[in-house]
Design a protein around this motif. Structure first.
Motif, PDB file in Angstrom:
ATOM      1  N   PHE A  99       0.860  -1.197   0.000  1.00 17.49           N
ATOM      2  CA  PHE A  99       0.000   0.000   0.000  1.00 17.49           C
ATOM      3  C   PHE A  99       0.890   1.239   0.000  1.00 17.49           C
ATOM      4  O   PHE A  99       2.053   1.166   0.400  1.00 17.49           O
ATOM      5  CB  PHE A  99      -0.873   0.034   1.260  1.00 17.49           C
ATOM      6  N   PHE A 100       0.322   2.359  -0.417  1.00 17.63           N
ATOM      7  CA  PHE A 100       1.101   3.603  -0.455  1.00 17.63           C
ATOM      8  C   PHE A 100       0.343   4.730   0.233  1.00 17.63           C
ATOM      9  O   PHE A 100      -0.889   4.797   0.162  1.00 17.63           O
ATOM     10  CB  PHE A 100       1.382   4.011  -1.904  1.00 17.63           C
ATOM     11  N   LEU A 101       1.098   5.606   0.866  1.00 14.82           N
ATOM     12  CA  LEU A 101       0.494   6.788   1.495  1.00 14.82           C
ATOM     13  C   LEU A 101       1.506   7.920   1.386  1.00 14.82           C
ATOM     14  O   LEU A 101       2.709   7.701   1.573  1.00 14.82           O
ATOM     15  CB  LEU A 101       0.222   6.491   2.978  1.00 14.82           C
ATOM     16  N   ARG A 102       1.008   9.117   1.085  1.00 12.43           N
ATOM     17  CA  ARG A 102       1.945  10.230   0.956  1.00 12.43           C
ATOM     18  C   ARG A 102       2.123  10.985   2.268  1.00 12.43           C
ATOM     19  O   ARG A 102       1.152  11.209   2.985  1.00 12.43           O
ATOM     20  CB  ARG A 102       1.459  11.195  -0.112  1.00 12.43           C
ATOM     21  N   GLN A 103       3.363  11.362   2.507  1.00  7.65           N
ATOM     22  CA  GLN A 103       3.640  12.317   3.577  1.00  7.65           C
ATOM     23  C   GLN A 103       3.702  13.664   2.865  1.00  7.65           C
ATOM     24  O   GLN A 103       4.625  13.934   2.108  1.00  7.65           O
ATOM     25  CB  GLN A 103       4.985  11.993   4.236  1.00  7.65           C
ATOM     26  N   LYS A 104       2.681  14.483   3.069  1.00  2.89           N
ATOM     27  CA  LYS A 104       2.564  15.680   2.224  1.00  2.89           C
ATOM     28  C   LYS A 104       3.617  16.738   2.523  1.00  2.89           C
ATOM     29  O   LYS A 104       3.942  17.546   1.673  1.00  2.89           O
ATOM     30  CB  LYS A 104       1.147  16.257   2.354  1.00  2.89           C
ATOM     31  N   GLU A 105       4.149  16.709   3.737  1.00  3.26           N
ATOM     32  CA  GLU A 105       5.228  17.631   4.079  1.00  3.26           C
ATOM     33  C   GLU A 105       6.361  16.820   4.706  1.00  3.26           C
ATOM     34  O   GLU A 105       6.094  15.904   5.483  1.00  3.26           O
ATOM     35  CB  GLU A 105       4.756  18.660   5.112  1.00  3.26           C
ATOM     36  N   THR A 106       7.601  17.184   4.373  1.00  2.00           N
ATOM     37  CA  THR A 106       8.752  16.440   4.904  1.00  2.00           C
ATOM     38  C   THR A 106       9.035  16.921   6.325  1.00  2.00           C
ATOM     39  O   THR A 106       9.883  17.769   6.554  1.00  2.00           O
ATOM     40  CB  THR A 106       9.985  16.663   3.986  1.00  2.00           C
TER      41      THR A 106
END
Ligand code: UTP
Length: 291
Positions: A99-106
């Motif tokens: 599965f994939f999930l984005r971390q929108k800010e580093t």
């Protein structure tokens, strides 16, 4: 305690490997015959993990493509009678439930892990850093899972490192030896100075944590580099729940810096059935020409 889920944080910027990592995620850099990330997924699967969440960001779409089917390529390979190649391409996509999930800010490793809260739910889970590769007989994550299951606790991979490295990593305070290579831990700190270090043991790239970490991370303020540090969260976790450190058998490579990446390429190539023997001869020949 059964560990079924793992997360692979791969949303870092990879600045130490630029310009390589300008358009290729560092997790996708080739390590002999496959990308770094494939070794990590293979380690997770070999440790009994069934579901894997990869935390990505905007620049990391090649990772998603790599673990997907490639119908056009596969059809072409089959049509050309390249059955082995077609099999290899398909095998990668079927290795695990990814599965994939984005971390929108580093915002740091702790923040990336916190993003996995809904995926993990209420069970213990593993973390494998997306640029740390392990070469070992028994998969390092399996060594951790066994300790976590045996002692019903969180478990982190630890190893003795020299002073010049402990200040770049973290240090842990060992409380008690539980068995050969397994210690209980009751404190840790991120990137300590030599005065602050709690032992020569650092935490390196593999973790099994209980879901209690999520509530802690939610309240953890940004630490070093203004990022939410996983170590700061785990420090609190080991104060309220049992945690052990596993002095793993094996060797770890940080493929996120050039020297670690080159060491990994040489060692993994030497282990490779197709090119290992040839490389041995090539290195010997080269070494003889050095002054
Ligand atoms: P690193 O310390 O290696 O940072 O992160 P980086 O940004 O990836 O690389 P450099 O230092 O700029 O070269 C350790 C792990 O945490 C993940 C990274 O992908 C790596 O697996 N990470 C880090 C995230 O997922 N999100 C972040 O915000 C930071």
């Amino acid at each position: 305690m059964k560990v079924r889920k793992a997360i692979i944080p791969a949303a870092g910027l990879g600045t130490r490997m630029l310009p390589n990592t300008k358009s290729i995620p560092k997790e996708m850099l080739p390590l002999v015959d496959k990308p770094v990330l494939q070794y990590i997924i293979e380690e997770a699967v070999a440790a009994g993990i069934e579901q894997i969440l990869i935390i990505t960001n905007r620049g990391k779409t090649p990772i998603e493509d790599y673990f997907d089917y490639a119908p056009d390529l596969e059809a072409r390979l089959l049509q050309d009678g390249k059955l082995d190649e077609a099999h290899k391409v398909r095998e990668v996509a079927d290795m695990a439930d990814v599965f994939f999930l984005r971390q929108k800010e580093t915002k740091g490793l702790g923040h990336a892990v916190w993003r996995a809260k809904s995926f993990v739910g209420n069970e213990p889970f593993a973390i494998l850093l997306g640029d740390d590769i392990m070469l070992s007989e028994k998969p390092v994550l399996k060594q951790l899972v066994e300790a976590a299951e045996k002692y019903s606790c969180s478990a982190v991979a630890i190893h003795q490192v020299p002073d010049e490295l402990i200040v770049k990593y973290s240090s842990v305070k060992l409380k008690e030896k539980l068995s050969d290579r397994v210690y209980s831990i009751d404190d840790m700190n991120e990137k300590p100075t030599l005065d602050e270090k709690l032992s020569d043991y650092a935490i390196l790239g593999r973790y099994v944590l209980t879901p209690a970490i999520f509530d802690i991370l939610e309240k953890t303020p940004p630490g070093r580099n203004n990022e939410i540090q996983l170590t700061d969260g785990m420090k609190e976790l080991c104060h309220i729940e049992p945690m052990c450190g596993v002095d793993y058998e094996g060797r770890r490579y940080d493929t996120g810096n050039l020297k670690g990446y080159l060491e990994a390429i040489i060692d993994f190539a030497l282990e490779n059935k197709e090119v290992g023997q040839w490389l041995r001869g090539f290195i010997k020949e080269k070494a003889e020409s050095f002054d």
